[in-house]
Motif scaffolding. Sequence first.
Motif, PDB file in Angstrom:
ATOM      1  N   GLY A 351     -34.862  75.365 157.791  1.00 28.96           N
ATOM      2  CA  GLY A 351     -35.259  75.515 156.498  1.00 28.96           C
ATOM      3  C   GLY A 351     -34.232  76.344 155.486  1.00 28.96           C
ATOM      4  O   GLY A 351     -34.559  76.584 154.370  1.00 28.96           O
ATOM      5  N   ASP A 352     -33.108  77.097 156.045  1.00 27.12           N
ATOM      6  CA  ASP A 352     -32.390  77.922 155.417  1.00 27.12           C
ATOM      7  C   ASP A 352     -31.373  76.954 154.617  1.00 27.12           C
ATOM      8  O   ASP A 352     -31.033  75.794 155.222  1.00 27.12           O
ATOM      9  CB  ASP A 352     -31.432  78.865 156.270  1.00 27.12           C
ATOM     10  CG  ASP A 352     -32.382  79.702 156.920  1.00 27.12           C
ATOM     11  OD1 ASP A 352     -33.485  80.214 156.468  1.00 27.12           O
ATOM     12  OD2 ASP A 352     -32.019  80.121 158.113  1.00 27.12           O
ATOM     13  N   LEU A 353     -31.121  77.441 153.238  1.00 25.33           N
ATOM     14  CA  LEU A 353     -29.977  76.760 152.481  1.00 25.33           C
ATOM     15  C   LEU A 353     -28.668  77.557 152.864  1.00 25.33           C
ATOM     16  O   LEU A 353     -28.498  78.604 152.730  1.00 25.33           O
ATOM     17  CB  LEU A 353     -30.279  77.317 150.911  1.00 25.33           C
ATOM     18  CG  LEU A 353     -29.538  76.530 149.998  1.00 25.33           C
ATOM     19  CD1 LEU A 353     -29.708  75.041 149.901  1.00 25.33           C
ATOM     20  CD2 LEU A 353     -29.838  77.064 148.741  1.00 25.33           C
ATOM     21  N   VAL A 354     -28.034  76.695 153.330  1.00 27.04           N
ATOM     22  CA  VAL A 354     -26.558  77.104 153.996  1.00 27.04           C
ATOM     23  C   VAL A 354     -25.542  76.294 153.148  1.00 27.04           C
ATOM     24  O   VAL A 354     -25.567  75.054 152.859  1.00 27.04           O
ATOM     25  CB  VAL A 354     -26.674  76.793 155.423  1.00 27.04           C
ATOM     26  CG1 VAL A 354     -25.290  77.153 156.076  1.00 27.04           C
ATOM     27  CG2 VAL A 354     -27.731  77.689 156.099  1.00 27.04           C
ATOM     28  N   VAL A 355     -24.312  77.034 153.143  1.00 28.36           N
ATOM     29  CA  VAL A 355     -23.232  76.304 152.479  1.00 28.36           C
ATOM     30  C   VAL A 355     -22.019  76.450 153.646  1.00 28.36           C
ATOM     31  O   VAL A 355     -21.883  77.328 154.318  1.00 28.36           O
ATOM     32  CB  VAL A 355     -22.554  77.201 151.463  1.00 28.36           C
ATOM     33  CG1 VAL A 355     -21.434  76.589 150.765  1.00 28.36           C
ATOM     34  CG2 VAL A 355     -23.732  77.008 150.310  1.00 28.36           C
ATOM     35  N   ASP A 356     -21.216  75.300 153.642  1.00 28.16           N
ATOM     36  CA  ASP A 356     -20.167  75.033 154.576  1.00 28.16           C
ATOM     37  C   ASP A 356     -19.005  75.125 153.976  1.00 28.16           C
ATOM     38  O   ASP A 356     -18.680  74.202 152.867  1.00 28.16           O
ATOM     39  CB  ASP A 356     -20.330  73.744 155.557  1.00 28.16           C
ATOM     40  CG  ASP A 356     -19.196  73.605 156.466  1.00 28.16           C
ATOM     41  OD1 ASP A 356     -18.262  74.578 156.614  1.00 28.16           O
ATOM     42  OD2 ASP A 356     -19.057  72.572 157.306  1.00 28.16           O
ATOM     43  N   PHE A 357     -18.069  75.950 154.171  1.00 25.33           N
ATOM     44  CA  PHE A 357     -16.790  76.111 153.595  1.00 25.33           C
ATOM     45  C   PHE A 357     -15.654  75.279 154.246  1.00 25.33           C
ATOM     46  O   PHE A 357     -14.688  75.211 153.646  1.00 25.33           O
ATOM     47  CB  PHE A 357     -16.321  77.434 153.076  1.00 25.33           C
ATOM     48  CG  PHE A 357     -16.998  78.039 151.932  1.00 25.33           C
ATOM     49  CD1 PHE A 357     -16.891  77.919 150.679  1.00 25.33           C
ATOM     50  CD2 PHE A 357     -18.079  78.913 152.104  1.00 25.33           C
ATOM     51  CE1 PHE A 357     -17.636  78.384 149.664  1.00 25.33           C
ATOM     52  CE2 PHE A 357     -18.969  79.523 151.258  1.00 25.33           C
ATOM     53  CZ  PHE A 357     -18.645  78.928 149.892  1.00 25.33           C
ATOM     54  N   GLY A 358     -15.986  74.917 155.346  1.00 25.00           N
ATOM     55  CA  GLY A 358     -14.977  74.106 156.070  1.00 25.00           C
ATOM     56  C   GLY A 358     -13.994  74.959 157.058  1.00 25.00           C
ATOM     57  O   GLY A 358     -12.987  74.115 157.777  1.00 25.00           O
ATOM     58  N   ARG A 425     -17.575  81.275 158.092  1.00 28.19           N
ATOM     59  CA  ARG A 425     -17.394  79.871 157.686  1.00 28.19           C
ATOM     60  C   ARG A 425     -18.593  79.239 156.737  1.00 28.19           C
ATOM     61  O   ARG A 425     -18.516  78.349 155.599  1.00 28.19           O
ATOM     62  CB  ARG A 425     -17.191  78.908 158.862  1.00 28.19           C
ATOM     63  CG  ARG A 425     -17.151  77.343 158.362  1.00 28.19           C
ATOM     64  CD  ARG A 425     -16.829  76.581 159.586  1.00 28.19           C
ATOM     65  NE  ARG A 425     -16.999  74.892 158.874  1.00 28.19           N
ATOM     66  CZ  ARG A 425     -16.512  73.829 159.777  1.00 28.19           C
ATOM     67  NH1 ARG A 425     -16.050  74.006 160.980  1.00 28.19           N
ATOM     68  NH2 ARG A 425     -16.867  72.675 159.269  1.00 28.19           N
ATOM     69  N   TYR A 426     -19.946  79.974 157.299  1.00 31.99           N
ATOM     70  CA  TYR A 426     -21.006  79.305 156.642  1.00 31.99           C
ATOM     71  C   TYR A 426     -21.819  80.585 156.145  1.00 31.99           C
ATOM     72  O   TYR A 426     -21.306  81.585 156.311  1.00 31.99           O
ATOM     73  CB  TYR A 426     -21.970  78.847 157.730  1.00 31.99           C
ATOM     74  CG  TYR A 426     -21.386  77.711 158.511  1.00 31.99           C
ATOM     75  CD1 TYR A 426     -21.651  76.302 158.243  1.00 31.99           C
ATOM     76  CD2 TYR A 426     -20.802  77.971 159.682  1.00 31.99           C
ATOM     77  CE1 TYR A 426     -21.313  75.425 158.862  1.00 31.99           C
ATOM     78  CE2 TYR A 426     -20.392  76.749 160.557  1.00 31.99           C
ATOM     79  CZ  TYR A 426     -20.636  75.575 159.969  1.00 31.99           C
ATOM     80  OH  TYR A 426     -19.927  74.523 160.584  1.00 31.99           O
ATOM     81  N   LEU A 427     -22.472  80.145 154.833  1.00 32.61           N
ATOM     82  CA  LEU A 427     -23.210  81.158 153.869  1.00 32.61           C
ATOM     83  C   LEU A 427     -24.420  80.833 153.655  1.00 32.61           C
ATOM     84  O   LEU A 427     -24.862  79.477 153.250  1.00 32.61           O
ATOM     85  CB  LEU A 427     -22.326  81.279 152.732  1.00 32.61           C
ATOM     86  CG  LEU A 427     -23.087  82.224 151.613  1.00 32.61           C
ATOM     87  CD1 LEU A 427     -22.271  83.620 151.941  1.00 32.61           C
ATOM     88  CD2 LEU A 427     -22.342  81.622 150.169  1.00 32.61           C
ATOM     89  N   LYS A 428     -25.358  81.711 154.094  1.00 29.57           N
ATOM     90  CA  LYS A 428     -26.947  81.255 153.958  1.00 29.57           C
ATOM     91  C   LYS A 428     -27.316  81.912 152.548  1.00 29.57           C
ATOM     92  O   LYS A 428     -26.901  83.250 152.297  1.00 29.57           O
ATOM     93  CB  LYS A 428     -28.005  81.944 154.913  1.00 29.57           C
ATOM     94  CG  LYS A 428     -29.157  81.780 154.703  1.00 29.57           C
ATOM     95  CD  LYS A 428     -29.995  82.067 156.006  1.00 29.57           C
ATOM     96  CE  LYS A 428     -30.120  83.608 156.177  1.00 29.57           C
ATOM     97  NZ  LYS A 428     -31.086  84.162 157.290  1.00 29.57           N
ATOM     98  N   VAL A 429     -27.704  81.165 151.682  1.00 31.04           N
ATOM     99  CA  VAL A 429     -28.187  81.697 150.103  1.00 31.04           C
ATOM    100  C   VAL A 429     -29.686  81.716 150.153  1.00 31.04           C
ATOM    101  O   VAL A 429     -30.378  80.764 150.193  1.00 31.04           O
ATOM    102  CB  VAL A 429     -27.568  80.879 149.300  1.00 31.04           C
ATOM    103  CG1 VAL A 429     -27.898  81.009 147.765  1.00 31.04           C
ATOM    104  CG2 VAL A 429     -26.114  80.516 149.304  1.00 31.04           C
TER     105      VAL A 429
END
Length: 890
Positions: A351-358, A425-429
């Motif tokens: 359920g975490d909101l995660v961003v992938d910058f590649g 690489r990944y960011l949890k917001v």
Amino acid sequence: MSRIFLFCLGMLLTLSAYVPVFAQKVNVFDLKVEHQINPLSIETPAPRMSWKLETGLKNISQKSYEIRIGTDPKGIRSNKDIVWTVLKNTPQSILVPYEGPALKPGNRYYWQVRVTDNYNKTSAWSDVQSWRMGIGATDWTAKWIALPATDTTKASPLFRNTYRLNKDIKSATAYISARGLYEAYINGQRIGDAYFMPGWTSYKNHIQYQTYDVTELLKKGNNVLAAMLGDGWYKGRIGFNHQTNFYGDTRALLLQIEVLYNDGSKQILATDEKWKTSLGAIRASDIYDGEVYDARLEKKGWTLPEYTEGTDWQPVRVMDYSYEGLVSMNTPPVKKQERFKVKDIFRTPEGDLVVDFGQNLVGWVELKAKGEQGTKITLSHAEVLDKQGNFYTTNLRTAKQQNTYILDDQTEQIFSPHFSFQGFRYLKVEGYPGELAPDNLTAVALYSDMPQTGTFETSHPLLNQLQHNIVWGQKGNFVDVPTDCPQRDERLGWTGDAQAFFNTAAFNMDVSGFFTKWLRDVRADQHTNGSIPFVIPDVLTSNDAGAAGWGDVATIVPWGMYYAYGDTRILENQYGSMQAWVDFITSKSPQHLWNKGFHFGDWLFYRPDDDNDGRAAVTDKYLIAQCFYAHSTQLLANAANVLGKTEDEQKYNTQLEHIKRAFQKEYLTPNGRLVSSTQTAYVLALQFDMLPEHLRQQAADRLVENIRSYGNHLTTGFLGTPYLCHVLTQYGHTEVAYDLLLQETYPSWLYPVKMGATTIWERWDGIKPDGTFQTPNMNSYNHYAYGAIGDWMYKNMAGINPDEVGYKKIRIEPRLGRGITSTSAKLDTPYGMVSSSWKLENGIFKLSVSIPPNTTATVIMPGRIANVKEEQGKEVTIGSGSYYFESKIE
């Protein structure tokens, strides 16, 4: 037997003799002083100047140079205000030392150069370039200032003072340092674009100061000078076991601006007891844990002249710190580099909101947000997702890698850290107000501002990704010091990693200034008994035993610097350190055998799970130590030869013979088998010439047998890997080197690539084939050591090799391998660009090369194809210029 035909070569060499040289002239460009362009703070009293030549002509070399140096950029063109001029008949064009009258501290000097080529044609004068001399301990009038009380707060202190300037300003130069990290401002404008200043050095021995031209930031009338400080490496958490205050417990600022007015008068603006201090919005800042920024506590406009100080601004405390340890900064600063847009935003199974910058990168995320006052947004950083696709931070150990922003009001703001960086690489917001859109986030890479010098590309997509990963491993770990990893609670300058990767690093980027600075810390932190700490700067002082392959950085990197850049002075500066290291080993080596003490061995070699068959590639750590003992002794003897230390050269060459005989007696059977029959054992014994000559080829064949027995897989760790493919090629087994390079299953270089890596991993199997992780306590996904294979790729696939220090002479010797139909590479050497590009089409090998002026090259065409035993290729010597060759291979 293969037959080789060279097409076009004879025509090219013949025509070059008839080029109308009267129609063209050589141009001089890319002027540098001490490896830098227009440096603002040179410490050495005899700065060295370098330049490159460019021309459309072939076979051009420099016959002589003329340099003129003055104090006025306009006057120098008309030979006015000249400090020194020199004309010398020599081809030297790199690191030419100044030999004129003593240069004055803080003064700026301008210079030009012109050359005469081997056709007696003289170039035009180059563009005017400059350098500024640094200042010494007696030139400081500023005082160290700090918070008024004991510095126990985690919040960042702010400092400011206002000055009125009543005259027209001609120029202004700022000198700034800190105990901790600083950001400084003039009239609301940030001074410079560097981060994490004054950089990380052996603070107990020396602290850098930075020099800035701030002429455009000051104005006639009221001006405010301001700065804020962070804990950084100086006071914050560093090393293991939550170690803090390692270098000191008080953050302090030192700032001095020298203003020159149009009427010739001067004024100095400097930190002193008149400055005021307060606390601002940065409530905590830590290298490992990240930053907490509360926008509600911002002192809006505090860097501007019109700001009114309230009662929360207190007089500073003046600290009684010395100026003696202050040194000028002669290394590329950390700056913002590439920017990455969001690749994907998603919810994990948890359920975490995660961003992938590649891309696994080092730096931070710029966050754009607005919302109700008190809204708390937390950004957590990670390198990988787990097997189920969840956010994974266990491998960070105790490092939080977390930035927290607390909003002030509904005004949109852009947030980013000031004194911390993350590897991710990944960011949890968490806590973002409203819907998170891709435009709200941008990842920014930060690393030392080293110019790219090398490029490499092949017809094999996975190898191209491997090269990408090598470069990004370097970028992420060259943040002021060469760190092992950039994300967990470590980020230390491990010496073994640095020496293993140096040659690869020096191809990809100009690391001359970067390593010059770091080597200064190597000798500063070297123990009095000559041993080298495991990390530099040394924050692990409990052990001074010295370890093979780690301590040898003291000899390997200085020699690498000399060979890559032709820098003799680095050998002069480091010679005492090199000698002390070798003598330390000797003191631990009765009968010339280094068989005691702590050693890391072949770190992270192949160890299969549940090994009941003896397949774990354990190499005797003392066998390894003896090989590096010989290697360091050889490099010390080489350095003694370069520096004209004849007695030392003879002494250490004699010692080297004893070291090798001791190795053979202890570790080699009469039939040529080593007591450790591992790949690393044979690789090191062959790389460092530890075996009698008549046993070397059979040792190389044993190495091949071992590789084949593992199904064409490597088993080497940090110390064996850099030399593995080099040894195979040296002893006629390039096809085996290619088999290893192109292997796609674990353990191999391409296995992480196939698993989606965008940087080099610490372990061969950081992520196992089943998607689970290796030991989380030591499992970095951005670790450059295994990227050392790049050195073999550049020198053997592209074929670009230095045949003389600094690439004064070059060898182009590409070697073919299975399935590779093309390779191209470029390298900007101290003399200019070298390129090698080849294609294999219908049995025809087509090679294009470019050689810079003032150098020569030997081109060796391949005389074999895949699955055919290697044989000697055809050789030809060429001068500068561009050439095309073909060979037919049957």
